[in-house]
Design a protein around this motif. Sequence first.
Motif, PDB file in Angstrom:
ATOM      1  N   GLY A  17       0.644  -1.632   0.177  1.00 20.94           N
ATOM      2  CA  GLY A  17      -0.044  -0.131   0.109  1.00 20.94           C
ATOM      3  C   GLY A  17       0.288   1.021   0.034  1.00 20.94           C
ATOM      4  N   CYS A  18       2.451   1.583  -0.406  1.00 21.76           N
ATOM      5  CA  CYS A  18       3.166   2.681  -0.020  1.00 21.76           C
ATOM      6  C   CYS A  18       2.805   3.273  -1.296  1.00 21.76           C
ATOM      7  N   VAL A  19       1.992   3.266  -2.135  1.00 20.99           N
ATOM      8  CA  VAL A  19       2.111   4.108  -3.239  1.00 20.99           C
ATOM      9  C   VAL A  19       0.805   4.973  -2.724  1.00 20.99           C
ATOM     10  N   LYS A  20      -0.065   4.394  -2.687  1.00 15.78           N
ATOM     11  CA  LYS A  20      -1.370   4.865  -2.410  1.00 15.78           C
ATOM     12  C   LYS A  20      -1.530   6.354  -1.316  1.00 15.78           C
ATOM     13  N   LEU A 136      13.306  12.432 -11.541  1.00 15.17           N
ATOM     14  CA  LEU A 136      12.581  11.915 -11.375  1.00 15.17           C
ATOM     15  C   LEU A 136      12.368  10.354 -10.489  1.00 15.17           C
ATOM     16  N   GLY A 137      10.873   9.400 -10.253  1.00 12.55           N
ATOM     17  CA  GLY A 137      10.785   8.748  -8.995  1.00 12.55           C
ATOM     18  C   GLY A 137      10.357   7.874  -9.412  1.00 12.55           C
ATOM     19  N   VAL A 138      10.726   6.655  -8.803  1.00 11.38           N
ATOM     20  CA  VAL A 138      10.334   5.266  -9.675  1.00 11.38           C
ATOM     21  C   VAL A 138       9.089   4.526  -8.526  1.00 11.38           C
ATOM     22  N   ILE A 139       8.384   3.028  -9.371  1.00 13.14           N
ATOM     23  CA  ILE A 139       7.664   2.534  -8.686  1.00 13.14           C
ATOM     24  C   ILE A 139       7.948   1.468  -9.541  1.00 13.14           C
ATOM     25  N   VAL A 140       8.301   0.300  -8.658  1.00 17.29           N
ATOM     26  CA  VAL A 140       8.995  -1.377  -9.316  1.00 17.29           C
ATOM     27  C   VAL A 140       8.316  -2.000  -9.238  1.00 17.29           C
ATOM     28  N   THR A 141       7.776  -2.624 -10.205  1.00 17.24           N
ATOM     29  CA  THR A 141       6.859  -4.056 -10.636  1.00 17.24           C
ATOM     30  C   THR A 141       7.533  -5.272 -10.305  1.00 17.24           C
ATOM     31  N   MET A 177       9.210   3.384  -4.682  1.00 17.43           N
ATOM     32  CA  MET A 177       8.388   2.746  -4.159  1.00 17.43           C
ATOM     33  C   MET A 177       8.179   1.116  -4.675  1.00 17.43           C
ATOM     34  N   LEU A 178       8.373   0.926  -3.309  1.00 17.31           N
ATOM     35  CA  LEU A 178       8.384  -0.508  -3.723  1.00 17.31           C
ATOM     36  C   LEU A 178       7.353  -1.798  -2.852  1.00 17.31           C
ATOM     37  N   ASP A 179       5.918  -1.820  -3.635  1.00 18.20           N
ATOM     38  CA  ASP A 179       5.373  -2.588  -3.157  1.00 18.20           C
ATOM     39  C   ASP A 179       5.393  -4.173  -3.268  1.00 18.20           C
ATOM     40  N   PRO A 180       5.583  -4.993  -2.783  1.00 18.12           N
ATOM     41  CA  PRO A 180       5.794  -6.399  -2.914  1.00 18.12           C
ATOM     42  C   PRO A 180       5.141  -6.760  -4.073  1.00 18.12           C
ATOM     43  N   GLU A 181       3.262  -6.585  -3.399  1.00 14.18           N
ATOM     44  CA  GLU A 181       2.769  -7.145  -4.053  1.00 14.18           C
ATOM     45  C   GLU A 181       2.098  -6.711  -5.479  1.00 14.18           C
ATOM     46  N   TYR A 182       2.822  -5.739  -5.971  1.00 11.97           N
ATOM     47  CA  TYR A 182       3.268  -4.846  -7.128  1.00 11.97           C
ATOM     48  C   TYR A 182       3.877  -6.281  -8.162  1.00 11.97           C
ATOM     49  N   THR A 183       4.631  -7.362  -7.849  1.00 16.14           N
ATOM     50  CA  THR A 183       5.281  -7.905  -8.283  1.00 16.14           C
ATOM     51  C   THR A 183       4.268  -9.543  -8.459  1.00 16.14           C
ATOM     52  N   TYR A 184       3.350  -9.213  -7.762  1.00 18.56           N
ATOM     53  CA  TYR A 184       2.206 -10.174  -7.974  1.00 18.56           C
ATOM     54  C   TYR A 184       2.416 -10.880  -9.358  1.00 18.56           C
ATOM     55  N   ARG A 244       8.230 -12.540  -1.526  1.00 15.79           N
ATOM     56  CA  ARG A 244       7.905 -11.359  -2.499  1.00 15.79           C
ATOM     57  C   ARG A 244       8.617 -10.709  -1.505  1.00 15.79           C
ATOM     58  N   SER A 245       8.540 -10.042  -0.131  1.00 15.40           N
ATOM     59  CA  SER A 245       8.758  -8.464   0.122  1.00 15.40           C
ATOM     60  C   SER A 245      10.956  -9.373   0.187  1.00 15.40           C
TER      61      SER A 245
END
Length: 389
Positions: A17-20, A136-141, A177-184, A244-245
Motif C-alpha cells: 500500500g505504499c503507493v496509495k 524522477l521517481g520510480v515505482i517498482v513492479t 516505491m516498492l510494494d511487493p504485491e505489485y510483483t504478483y 516476494r517482499s
Amino acid sequence: MNNFIFENATKTYFGRGCVKEYLANALSGYGDNVMLAYGSGSIKKNGIYDEVMEVLNAAGKNVIEFFGIMSNPTYEKVLEGAALIKENGVDFILGVGGGSVMDCCKAVSMAAVSKDDVWDKYWAKMSVIDFETLPLGVIVTVAGTGSEMNGGAVITNEKYKVKTGRDYPKCNPKFAMLDPEYTYSVSVDQMVSGGFDILSHIMETYFSEPDEDNVSDDIAEALMRSVIRNLREAIKNPKDYTARSNLMWASTMAENGIIKLGKKMDFEAHQIEHQLGAYSNCNHGCGLAVISLVYYQHIYSYGLYKFVRFARNVWNIQAEGKTEDELARSGIEAISDFIKEIGLPTTLQELGITDKDILKQVANSCNISAGSYKKTTHQEILKILEECY
C-alpha cells in the motif's frame, strides 16, 4: 575494510500500500506536468496503472504518457522520451516498471536537459555531469535489477551494437516505491529470471578482493542465502508475501551500494551478457545463468579462498574429505544445480541463440573487468562463450 565514501540520495518507501499512501506527498514538491513512463502496457492489465493514475489525478497532475519501453532499452527510445519532455514542458518523470523502465528513465532525465549527445559523452565515454538532471521517481513492479536505488542505467545502442551501463549519482531517483504485491502479476519465468539477476549482482560483488574479513562479504553471504531460500518459496507459491517482499528488498540491497563498499567488484559476467544482449536481445537473467556458471569455472582457482568460503557459508557444503579445490568446485556445482532446479537455461542454444558466428563479435566487443580475480582476454571470453553454446 578498505576506505570508502558512501551516499545514497534515494528515499525509499517499502511495503504493502505504499503507493496509495505516499505517492501524492512525494510528488508535492515538484511541478504539475508529470511524465508517466512504462513498458508494454502490462500495468494496464494488472490494475497498477489505474491505481497510480488515481493518485496523480487526485493530486491535480497533468499526465503525459511515455510507453513502450522495451527490455534492453535503446538509445533511440531514450531520445524519444527526451523529445516528449521538451514538447510538453515536463517537470517530473515517474517510471513504473522493472529495470528497463527505470534505466531508460534515468537516461531520459539526462537527455532531456543536456545539450550534448548523451550517448557519446556519458555512455561511450564517462564524463562528469555538470548540470541538474530532470527529477524522477520510480515505482517498482519487478524485482531483479535493483535499479531503483542507484544512478545506474544500462542502455543499448543498436547502431553500434553496444549495450553498456553507467552509474551517475545525479541520476538517482528522488524516491522509490516498492510494494511487493505489485510483483504478483509478473510471470513465474520472469520472477525466476529476475531472482537470478539478484543473485548474480551479489556474486559479482562477492567474488572480488578484498578477501580479508569484511562486513560487505558477510552481508553478501546472508543476502545470497536469502535469495536462494525465498526464490524457492516464491516458486512454490508466487503470492507468498514474505518471499516476494524478501526478494524485492534483496534486489535493492544488491545494488544500492551497501555491499559494494570497500570491494573491487568483478561484473565480467555482466559485461559478457550485456554484449550478448546487444547482438541477440536475449533475456538478461537467463543469459547470466548460462554465462556465470562457465565464467566461474574459469576464474575460481584465482580466488580459491572466496570460492571455498562461498561453498561453506552459502551452500553449507561440508569440507570433510575434500581438498580446497574440490570444495570450491562443489560450490560452483551447487550454482549449476540451482539453475536447473529453478528452470533456467544452461546453454546458449537453450537461450535461443543459434547463430554461433556472433560469438566472436560478442567477445571482441566486451569490456574487460579490472576487478576480476583473473583478468580475462577477448580470446578467453570467446572460449567461455563457445563452452556456453
